[in-house]
Write an enzyme that holds these catalytic residues in place. Structure first.
Site: not given
Length: 219
Positions: A24, A52, A56, A58, A62, A180
């Site tokens: 990200w 993240h 990973h 969440d 979060h 994710e």
């Protein structure tokens, strides 16, 4: 959970963590602290990574104030029978109708295999467009009793909802864990036994999680 673990058949759907990886924002940084080539007795590295990073989990915290953090999760939500759904034909948003058409069943863990695995997941740079889960798709997973929902990109959120993050809000409020950056390129649709163990980062909203799928002989 009853399963016979045959790791010879295991499919590792985790992505390697390294400084040049898809991320990200700030990518992982690695520092050599000790090196045998420099005369030290052992090799020691220090890593700086975000919660993240890579494949990973969440946790509800979060997006939900007071929600469970990674170290508070019930690991049974992450480990057990999982269904991989083939949604590679879907463009932009996975809807409730798409999930049903793909064969959503009663498994508590669902992984969404999309065109991301073959495309944007394999780029080192964050894409502007990817396939994500629409809010009505999130509602359908919650209705079906799903405890963990996974997808093959940086975010399960469809691009159109990345202002208010409605899909994340729905899943986190329902305590559905979000997995994710799952590489499903070589994972056909079907039923598997899933093992996913996030690092127990105390008080964290997310954590890297090594994840493998084991094909079921009865699937």
């Amino acid at each position: 959970m009853n399963m016979i673990l045959d790791f010879a058949k295991a499919i590792d759907v985790s992505v390697p963590i390294h400084p040049g990886m898809l991320h990200w924002g700030r990518r992982p940084e690695m520092e050599i602290v000790e090196s045998r080539t420099a005369g030290d007795p052992s090799n020691v590295s220090r890593w700086r990574i975000g919660a993240h990073t890579g494949t990973h989990i969440d946790a509800p915290a979060h997006f939900i104030d007071g929600g469970k953090t990674v170290d508070q999760l019930d690991l049974s939500a992450l480990n057990g029978t999982a269904r991989v759904l083939d949604l590679t034909h879907v463009k932009e948003q996975i809807t409730a109708a798409d999930l049903d058409a793909a064969g959503l069943g009663d498994e508590e863990r669902v992984l969404l295999r999309t065109s991301n695995s073959e495309g944007v997941l394999r780029s080192p740079w964050k894409a502007r467009e990817w396939v994500g889960l629409a809010p009505d798709g999130a509602e359908r997973l919650i209705e079906a009793g799903v405890r963990t929902a996974g997808i093959d990109y940086l975010s399960i959120e469809a691009v159109a909802y990345t202002t208010h993050w409605e899909t994340h809000q729905l899943l986190c409020a329902a305590e559905v864990l979000i997995l994710e950056v799952v590489d499903l390129l070589h994972t056909p649709a079907g039923v598997y036994d899933m093992l996913s163990l996030p690092l127990p980062l105390q008080g964290a909203e997310a954590a890297p999680s090594r994840t493998v799928l084991l094909p079921r002989d009865d699937a």
